[in-house]
Write a protein that holds these residues in place. Structure first.
Motif, PDB file in Angstrom:
ATOM      1  N   LYS A 206      -0.729   1.583   6.311  1.00 19.67           N
ATOM      2  CA  LYS A 206      -0.692   0.488   7.015  1.00 19.67           C
ATOM      3  C   LYS A 206       0.222   0.661   8.240  1.00 19.67           C
ATOM      4  O   LYS A 206       1.000   1.447   7.999  1.00 19.67           O
ATOM      5  CB  LYS A 206      -0.028  -0.795   6.432  1.00 19.67           C
ATOM      6  CG  LYS A 206      -0.022  -1.992   7.178  1.00 19.67           C
ATOM      7  CD  LYS A 206       0.619  -3.014   6.442  1.00 19.67           C
ATOM      8  CE  LYS A 206       0.709  -4.219   7.266  1.00 19.67           C
ATOM      9  NZ  LYS A 206       1.334  -5.419   6.481  1.00 19.67           N
ATOM     10  N   ARG A 207      -0.425   0.310   9.445  1.00 18.42           N
ATOM     11  CA  ARG A 207       0.340   0.409  10.750  1.00 18.42           C
ATOM     12  C   ARG A 207       1.435  -0.720  10.886  1.00 18.42           C
ATOM     13  O   ARG A 207       1.017  -1.798  10.747  1.00 18.42           O
ATOM     14  CB  ARG A 207      -0.394   0.756  11.904  1.00 18.42           C
ATOM     15  CG  ARG A 207      -1.335   1.997  11.986  1.00 18.42           C
ATOM     16  CD  ARG A 207      -1.777   2.080  13.308  1.00 18.42           C
ATOM     17  NE  ARG A 207      -2.880   1.038  13.719  1.00 18.42           N
ATOM     18  CZ  ARG A 207      -3.598   0.813  14.640  1.00 18.42           C
ATOM     19  NH1 ARG A 207      -3.147   1.813  15.644  1.00 18.42           N
ATOM     20  NH2 ARG A 207      -4.191  -0.118  14.874  1.00 18.42           N
ATOM     21  N   PHE A 208       2.690  -0.390  11.417  1.00 17.30           N
ATOM     22  CA  PHE A 208       3.740  -1.580  11.634  1.00 17.30           C
ATOM     23  C   PHE A 208       3.885  -1.914  13.136  1.00 17.30           C
ATOM     24  O   PHE A 208       4.126  -0.666  13.742  1.00 17.30           O
ATOM     25  CB  PHE A 208       5.208  -1.135  10.843  1.00 17.30           C
ATOM     26  CG  PHE A 208       4.759  -1.150   9.474  1.00 17.30           C
ATOM     27  CD1 PHE A 208       4.918  -2.324   8.642  1.00 17.30           C
ATOM     28  CD2 PHE A 208       4.659  -0.108   8.769  1.00 17.30           C
ATOM     29  CE1 PHE A 208       4.907  -2.274   7.274  1.00 17.30           C
ATOM     30  CE2 PHE A 208       4.747   0.223   7.382  1.00 17.30           C
ATOM     31  CZ  PHE A 208       4.934  -0.951   6.761  1.00 17.30           C
ATOM     32  N   ARG A 209       3.565  -3.086  13.270  1.00 17.50           N
ATOM     33  CA  ARG A 209       4.041  -3.334  14.692  1.00 17.50           C
ATOM     34  C   ARG A 209       5.514  -3.594  14.664  1.00 17.50           C
ATOM     35  O   ARG A 209       6.232  -3.857  13.719  1.00 17.50           O
ATOM     36  CB  ARG A 209       3.361  -4.646  15.143  1.00 17.50           C
ATOM     37  CG  ARG A 209       1.940  -4.246  15.498  1.00 17.50           C
ATOM     38  CD  ARG A 209       1.189  -5.674  15.662  1.00 17.50           C
ATOM     39  NE  ARG A 209       0.790  -6.036  14.337  1.00 17.50           N
ATOM     40  CZ  ARG A 209       0.520  -7.275  13.888  1.00 17.50           C
ATOM     41  NH1 ARG A 209       0.973  -8.171  14.810  1.00 17.50           N
ATOM     42  NH2 ARG A 209       0.101  -7.701  12.886  1.00 17.50           N
TER      43      ARG A 209
ATOM     44  N   ARG B 130       9.390  -5.564  11.569  1.00 21.34           N
ATOM     45  CA  ARG B 130      10.391  -5.046  11.297  1.00 21.34           C
ATOM     46  C   ARG B 130      11.714  -5.833  11.779  1.00 21.34           C
ATOM     47  O   ARG B 130      11.709  -6.225  12.604  1.00 21.34           O
ATOM     48  CB  ARG B 130      10.765  -3.557  11.683  1.00 21.34           C
ATOM     49  CG  ARG B 130       9.680  -2.586  10.886  1.00 21.34           C
ATOM     50  CD  ARG B 130       9.794  -1.245  11.187  1.00 21.34           C
ATOM     51  NE  ARG B 130      11.225  -0.841  10.636  1.00 21.34           N
ATOM     52  CZ  ARG B 130      11.801   0.175  10.671  1.00 21.34           C
ATOM     53  NH1 ARG B 130      10.869   1.142  11.248  1.00 21.34           N
ATOM     54  NH2 ARG B 130      12.908   0.610  10.366  1.00 21.34           N
ATOM     55  N   ALA B 131      12.845  -5.819  10.919  1.00 18.63           N
ATOM     56  CA  ALA B 131      14.055  -6.414  11.454  1.00 18.63           C
ATOM     57  C   ALA B 131      14.484  -5.464  12.580  1.00 18.63           C
ATOM     58  O   ALA B 131      14.464  -4.317  12.330  1.00 18.63           O
ATOM     59  CB  ALA B 131      14.830  -6.781  10.364  1.00 18.63           C
ATOM     60  N   PRO B 132      15.357  -6.022  13.456  1.00 26.56           N
ATOM     61  CA  PRO B 132      16.051  -4.967  14.634  1.00 26.56           C
ATOM     62  C   PRO B 132      17.033  -4.318  13.673  1.00 26.56           C
ATOM     63  O   PRO B 132      17.541  -4.803  12.863  1.00 26.56           O
ATOM     64  CB  PRO B 132      16.649  -6.000  15.314  1.00 26.56           C
ATOM     65  CG  PRO B 132      16.003  -7.563  15.257  1.00 26.56           C
ATOM     66  CD  PRO B 132      15.497  -7.495  13.735  1.00 26.56           C
ATOM     67  N   MET B 133      17.311  -3.169  14.461  1.00 30.09           N
ATOM     68  CA  MET B 133      18.081  -1.989  13.750  1.00 30.09           C
ATOM     69  C   MET B 133      19.454  -2.445  13.646  1.00 30.09           C
ATOM     70  O   MET B 133      20.293  -2.386  12.731  1.00 30.09           O
ATOM     71  CB  MET B 133      18.056  -0.641  14.564  1.00 30.09           C
ATOM     72  CG  MET B 133      18.646   0.211  13.886  1.00 30.09           C
ATOM     73  SD  MET B 133      17.805   0.555  12.314  1.00 30.09           S
ATOM     74  CE  MET B 133      18.283   2.160  11.913  1.00 30.09           C
ATOM     75  N   GLY B 134      20.067  -3.240  14.632  1.00 32.15           N
ATOM     76  CA  GLY B 134      21.471  -3.686  14.775  1.00 32.15           C
ATOM     77  C   GLY B 134      21.617  -4.688  13.491  1.00 32.15           C
ATOM     78  O   GLY B 134      22.476  -4.702  12.882  1.00 32.15           O
ATOM     79  N   MET B 135      20.603  -5.745  13.338  1.00 34.83           N
ATOM     80  CA  MET B 135      20.792  -6.623  12.100  1.00 34.83           C
ATOM     81  C   MET B 135      20.704  -5.876  10.855  1.00 34.83           C
ATOM     82  O   MET B 135      21.674  -6.303   9.885  1.00 34.83           O
ATOM     83  CB  MET B 135      19.717  -7.645  12.299  1.00 34.83           C
ATOM     84  CG  MET B 135      19.821  -8.832  11.086  1.00 34.83           C
ATOM     85  SD  MET B 135      18.676 -10.171  11.223  1.00 34.83           S
ATOM     86  CE  MET B 135      17.185  -9.183  10.454  1.00 34.83           C
ATOM     87  N   THR B 136      19.999  -4.914  10.632  1.00 37.72           N
ATOM     88  CA  THR B 136      19.769  -4.133   9.324  1.00 37.72           C
ATOM     89  C   THR B 136      21.270  -3.616   9.114  1.00 37.72           C
ATOM     90  O   THR B 136      21.614  -3.514   7.985  1.00 37.72           O
ATOM     91  CB  THR B 136      18.631  -3.392   9.663  1.00 37.72           C
ATOM     92  OG1 THR B 136      17.497  -3.743   9.852  1.00 37.72           O
ATOM     93  CG2 THR B 136      18.542  -2.393   8.219  1.00 37.72           C
TER      94      THR B 136
END
Length: 58
Positions: free
Chosen positions: A18-21, A25-31
């Motif tokens: 599956k290709r992800f747009r 995904r959650a923003p890297m900063g929030m993760t």
């Protein structure tokens, strides 16, 4: 035609992955912040556990 069908189903060619747009995904900063918060909370809980453990030992 096959390119449009591949994009519509969300799969890529023969891999079938599956290709992800970016919005999937959650923003890297929030993760990163969530990870730090989880680690910090576990350290605080471990500290309180240690305090109660040492305070209860007689």
């Amino acid at each position: 035609m096959s390119d449009n069908a591949t994009e519509a189903t969300g799969t890529t060619g023969s891999t079938g992955a599956k290709r992800f747009r970016e919005e999937d995904r959650a923003p890297m900063g929030m993760t990163f912040r969530v990870f730090i918060y989880l680690v910090a909370v576990h350290f605080i809980v471990a500290f309180f556990f240690l305090l109660f453990y040492l305070g209860g030992a007689k």
